[in-house]
Design a protein around this motif. Structure first.
Motif, PDB file in Angstrom:
ATOM      1  N   SER A   1       9.072 -26.598  -4.338  1.00  0.00           N
ATOM      2  CA  SER A   1       8.032 -27.510  -3.848  1.00  0.00           C
ATOM      3  C   SER A   1       8.087 -27.667  -2.337  1.00  0.00           C
ATOM      4  CB  SER A   1       8.203 -28.884  -4.493  1.00  0.00           C
ATOM      5  OG  SER A   1       8.377 -28.761  -5.874  1.00  0.00           O
ATOM      6  N   SER A   2       9.238 -27.370  -1.754  1.00  0.00           N
ATOM      7  CA  SER A   2       9.421 -27.483  -0.310  1.00  0.00           C
ATOM      8  C   SER A   2      10.052 -26.196   0.198  1.00  0.00           C
ATOM      9  CB  SER A   2      10.341 -28.680   0.010  1.00  0.00           C
ATOM     10  OG  SER A   2      10.571 -28.800   1.389  1.00  0.00           O
ATOM     11  N   GLY A   3       9.383 -25.541   1.145  1.00  0.00           N
ATOM     12  CA  GLY A   3       9.877 -24.274   1.683  1.00  0.00           C
ATOM     13  C   GLY A   3       8.756 -23.587   2.438  1.00  0.00           C
ATOM     14  N   GLN A   4       9.092 -22.636   3.296  1.00  0.00           N
ATOM     15  CA  GLN A   4       8.056 -21.927   4.058  1.00  0.00           C
ATOM     16  C   GLN A   4       7.431 -20.887   3.135  1.00  0.00           C
ATOM     17  OE1 GLN A   4       7.835 -21.564   7.993  1.00  0.00           O
ATOM     18  NE2 GLN A   4       9.602 -22.778   8.573  1.00  0.00           N
TER      19      GLN A   4
ATOM     20  N   LEU B   1      -7.997 -22.385  11.047  1.00  0.00           N
ATOM     21  CA  LEU B   1      -7.979 -23.670  11.745  1.00  0.00           C
ATOM     22  C   LEU B   1      -7.680 -23.517  13.236  1.00  0.00           C
ATOM     23  CD1 LEU B   1      -6.044 -25.682   9.000  1.00  0.00           C
ATOM     24  CD2 LEU B   1      -8.475 -25.895   9.546  1.00  0.00           C
ATOM     25  N   GLY B   2      -7.653 -22.264  13.706  1.00  0.00           N
ATOM     26  CA  GLY B   2      -7.420 -22.027  15.129  1.00  0.00           C
ATOM     27  C   GLY B   2      -6.087 -21.385  15.448  1.00  0.00           C
ATOM     28  N   LYS B   3      -5.162 -21.445  14.514  1.00  0.00           N
ATOM     29  CA  LYS B   3      -3.839 -20.832  14.674  1.00  0.00           C
ATOM     30  C   LYS B   3      -3.179 -20.821  13.303  1.00  0.00           C
ATOM     31  CE  LYS B   3       0.597 -21.495  16.953  1.00  0.00           C
ATOM     32  NZ  LYS B   3       1.519 -22.458  17.571  1.00  0.00           N
ATOM     33  N   ALA B   4      -2.319 -19.855  13.030  1.00  0.00           N
ATOM     34  CA  ALA B   4      -1.606 -19.822  11.747  1.00  0.00           C
ATOM     35  C   ALA B   4      -0.699 -21.049  11.633  1.00  0.00           C
ATOM     36  CB  ALA B   4      -0.778 -18.548  11.628  1.00  0.00           C
ATOM     37  N   ILE B   5      -0.800 -21.757  10.501  1.00  0.00           N
ATOM     38  CA  ILE B   5       0.031 -22.946  10.255  1.00  0.00           C
ATOM     39  C   ILE B   5       0.829 -22.704   8.978  1.00  0.00           C
ATOM     40  CG2 ILE B   5       0.027 -25.446   9.843  1.00  0.00           C
ATOM     41  CD1 ILE B   5      -2.772 -25.551  11.060  1.00  0.00           C
ATOM     42  N   PRO B   6       2.136 -23.003   8.996  1.00  0.00           N
ATOM     43  CA  PRO B   6       2.933 -22.817   7.775  1.00  0.00           C
ATOM     44  C   PRO B   6       2.451 -23.726   6.639  1.00  0.00           C
ATOM     45  CG  PRO B   6       4.351 -23.218   9.692  1.00  0.00           C
ATOM     46  CD  PRO B   6       2.945 -23.499  10.117  1.00  0.00           C
ATOM     47  N   ILE B   7       2.355 -23.151   5.431  1.00  0.00           N
ATOM     48  CA  ILE B   7       2.133 -23.952   4.218  1.00  0.00           C
ATOM     49  C   ILE B   7       3.521 -24.133   3.620  1.00  0.00           C
ATOM     50  CG2 ILE B   7       1.007 -24.056   1.967  1.00  0.00           C
ATOM     51  CD1 ILE B   7      -1.028 -21.948   3.141  1.00  0.00           C
TER      52      ILE B   7
ATOM     53  N   ALA C   1       3.276 -35.026  -0.393  1.00  0.00           N
ATOM     54  CA  ALA C   1       3.015 -33.628  -0.006  1.00  0.00           C
ATOM     55  C   ALA C   1       3.426 -33.391   1.444  1.00  0.00           C
ATOM     56  CB  ALA C   1       1.540 -33.300  -0.196  1.00  0.00           C
ATOM     57  N   ALA C   2       3.137 -34.364   2.307  1.00  0.00           N
ATOM     58  CA  ALA C   2       3.511 -34.254   3.721  1.00  0.00           C
ATOM     59  C   ALA C   2       5.032 -34.206   3.878  1.00  0.00           C
ATOM     60  CB  ALA C   2       2.943 -35.431   4.513  1.00  0.00           C
ATOM     61  N   TYR C   3       5.726 -35.071   3.143  1.00  0.00           N
ATOM     62  CA  TYR C   3       7.196 -35.097   3.224  1.00  0.00           C
ATOM     63  C   TYR C   3       7.803 -33.761   2.775  1.00  0.00           C
ATOM     64  CZ  TYR C   3       7.568 -40.195   4.017  1.00  0.00           C
ATOM     65  OH  TYR C   3       7.511 -41.457   4.532  1.00  0.00           O
ATOM     66  N   LEU C   4       7.280 -33.196   1.674  1.00  0.00           N
ATOM     67  CA  LEU C   4       7.799 -31.916   1.174  1.00  0.00           C
ATOM     68  C   LEU C   4       7.612 -30.810   2.209  1.00  0.00           C
ATOM     69  CD1 LEU C   4       6.527 -32.200  -2.504  1.00  0.00           C
ATOM     70  CD2 LEU C   4       8.935 -31.995  -1.814  1.00  0.00           C
ATOM     71  N   ALA C   5       6.438 -30.804   2.870  1.00  0.00           N
ATOM     72  CA  ALA C   5       6.174 -29.796   3.909  1.00  0.00           C
ATOM     73  C   ALA C   5       7.038 -30.037   5.135  1.00  0.00           C
ATOM     74  CB  ALA C   5       4.692 -29.816   4.286  1.00  0.00           C
ATOM     75  N   GLY C   6       7.121 -31.285   5.540  1.00  0.00           N
ATOM     76  CA  GLY C   6       7.888 -31.627   6.745  1.00  0.00           C
ATOM     77  C   GLY C   6       9.371 -31.322   6.622  1.00  0.00           C
ATOM     78  N   LEU C   7       9.918 -31.528   5.416  1.00  0.00           N
ATOM     79  CA  LEU C   7      11.338 -31.211   5.176  1.00  0.00           C
ATOM     80  C   LEU C   7      11.614 -29.733   5.422  1.00  0.00           C
ATOM     81  CD1 LEU C   7      12.502 -32.952   1.868  1.00  0.00           C
ATOM     82  CD2 LEU C   7      13.523 -33.206   4.127  1.00  0.00           C
ATOM     83  N   ALA C   8      10.669 -28.886   4.965  1.00  0.00           N
ATOM     84  CA  ALA C   8      10.868 -27.431   5.034  1.00  0.00           C
ATOM     85  C   ALA C   8      10.889 -26.910   6.465  1.00  0.00           C
ATOM     86  CB  ALA C   8       9.780 -26.722   4.239  1.00  0.00           C
TER      87      ALA C   8
END
Length: 500
Positions: free
Chosen positions: A219-222, A231-237, A441-448
């Motif tokens: 659930s959390s990882g690059q 969106l103007g630049k590649a952003i990690p999901i 969802a934000a926390y899971l992404a931010g942790l990664a």
């Protein structure tokens, strides 16, 4: 430079995007509704392309509102309506049909066949779930069997299946990445809850070829990155979780025995049960809560069908209130329920009763009963149902909870929250930020991506807005719950059983 996490919260009726800063505060929100499609009774569909366009639109709108660019966004987290099923062509990225929504009941007959064949015990043992049309597996089967040529194309590897998280990531990566996370995979009837991988026995039983399935990730990882032109630049999901699991994470329920309840149209209660997928003996679901740093945390889940919907009924059906918030003032105008109990079994009863033949009932009426007593009984009926689910959870998990963390619309009702604390015998706790699904969802992404260091830092950001301590004497609580149980007994199996 502002640093933020972008949460995409793709729900059943709308697509939302929320930007959070390092403190977990909201920088901007954008939301757009999309069409609900009802082809016939019991069928519910969405246009997957419309889901994608609305989700992309609100992401751009939120960025514009916050005046930030893609360069300011550390990562994207996705949370989604669970179980909703999309199948598309791998070459063209075009869906072969509308998405079948989690509420859709068209596959009930197939699920009945599985139960009659005695497969329900095996399915619960393998997947942690009950056999029901709610879950994705039977929906995939239906699409492959009912869209001309679909099964043959699937067998050749030409088609892809995804829940909404998978579909959004496919579109955001230009068709390069076909993935899901363990929480969404655990809602398909196809994943072994113990191993976290697709199960060959379940695939054969449900009738789904492995070739259509996405790869299961933590659930959390690059996990992937958006195309640079999106969106103007590649952003990690970097974060994915189904909506109720995301809310559990957003409520910082990181220790076994911690639980949250979301008060919406119905109620969804989840309890962290640690690193072993305990099977429920009380008709609850065992589900993956999240997977972080290669460690899976599991949860028990119980659903109450009618919660906020009973307030809507008082407003629209009986017309004793003009707006939902009015119920608190009306209910508070009397000191107690006057002996009136309302069981809101309008659509049967959910966990832990699972009585589809139950119907709503009002008991204890006298000439002294008023609209205020009915309003109070309606709110109390929500709290009793939640208490029944929590009792079942505590029995399954062999733990006593210390508090119940709450969110959702009806969590704003102070009278309900106080009565809930009284019935549970533990505090109900309302956080300052109630957007817990998107926040999870934000926390899971931010942790990664190192935006937040660890779970302790996230737990530190979770702040209490109000804590409701239980204050009703134990004998009074016991009397209330005894009378509720009696009202439940009278509501049970009201409709005659249909002969099969």
């Amino acid at each position: 430079m502002v640093q933020a996490i972008l949460a995409l919260d793709q729900g059943t009726t709308s697509s939302r995007a929320i930007l959070f800063d390092h403190g977990g505060n909201i920088l901007a929100v954008a939301q757009q509704e999309f069409e609900q499609i009802y082809p016939q009774a019991g069928w519910v569909e969405h246009n997957a392309e419309e889901i994608w366009t609305t989700q992309l639109t609100v992401a751009k709108q939120a960025m514009a509102k916050a005046k930030i660019s893609a360069a300011d966004i550390a990562a994207i987290g996705i949370t989604n309506q669970r179980e909703t099923t999309v199948v598309w062509d791998r070459k063209t990225s075009k869906p072969i049909a509308n998405a079948i929504v989690w509420q859709d009941r068209r596959t009930s007959a197939f699920c009945d066949q599985l139960r009659k064949a005695g497969q329900d015990k095996l399915i619960q043992q393998k997947t942690g779930l009950v056999v029901d049309a709610y879950f994705s597996g039977s929906k995939i089967r239906w699409l492959l069997d009912n869209v001309p040529g679909a099964r043959q194309r699937a067998e050749k590897g030409e088609l892809a299946f995804g829940t909404i998280d998978t579909w959004l990531i496919w579109k955001m990566t230009g068709g390069k990445t076909h993935v899901t996370d363990i929480t969404n995979a655990s809602r398909t009837l196809l994943m072994d809850i113990a191993t976290g991988d697709w199960d060959e026995q379940m695939l054969e039983l449900i009738g789904v070829p492995r070739s259509v399935l996405p790869q299961i990730h933590a659930s959390s990882g690059q996990i992937a990155a958006t195309t640079s032109d999106l969106l103007g630049k590649a952003i990690p999901i970097a974060g994915i979780a189904g909506d109720q699991q995301a809310a559990l994470f957003g409520q910082a329920c990181f220790q076994p025995g911690m639980a949250k309840n979301t008060y919406g149209t119905g109620c969804f209660m989840l309890m962290n049960i640690g690193d072993k997928p305990t099977a429920s003996k009380n008709k609850l679901l065992t589900t993956a809560g999240w997977q972080v740093n290669s460690k899976t945390t599991y949860a028990l889940e119980g659903s109450v069908f009618i919660a906020g919907a009973v307030v809507q009924w008082l407003r629209d059906g009986l017309k004793i209130i003009k707006s939902a918030p009015e119920i608190e003032q009306l209910a508070a105008s009397v000191p107690d329920n006057g002996g009136v109990y309302l069981v809101p079994a309008f659509a049967g009863l959910g966990a832990p009763h699972w009585d589809q033949y139950a119907r709503g009932i009002i008991t204890g009426l006298t000439r002294g009963a008023t609209a205020a007593h009915l309003a109070r009984a309606a709110l109390e009926g929500i709290a009793y149902q939640v208490a029944d689910v929590l009792d079942a959870m505590q029995q399954d998990a062999h733990v006593k909870i210390k508090e119940l963390r709450v969110d959702g619309g009806a969590a704003a009702n102070n009278l309900l929250m106080q009565f809930q604390a009284d019935m549970l015998g533990v505090p109900t706790v309302r956080p300052k930020i109630t957007e817990t699904t998107a926040l999870g969802a934000a926390y899971l992404a931010g942790l990664a991506v190192g935006f937040w260091k660890n779970l302790d830092e996230i737990a530190h950001h979770w702040l209490v807005e109000r804590r409701f301590e239980p204050r009703m004497p134990a004998d009074e609580v016991a009397q209330h719950r005894s009378r509720w149980s009696e009202a439940l007994r009278r509501a049970a199996e009201w409709e005659p059983r249909t002969s099969s």
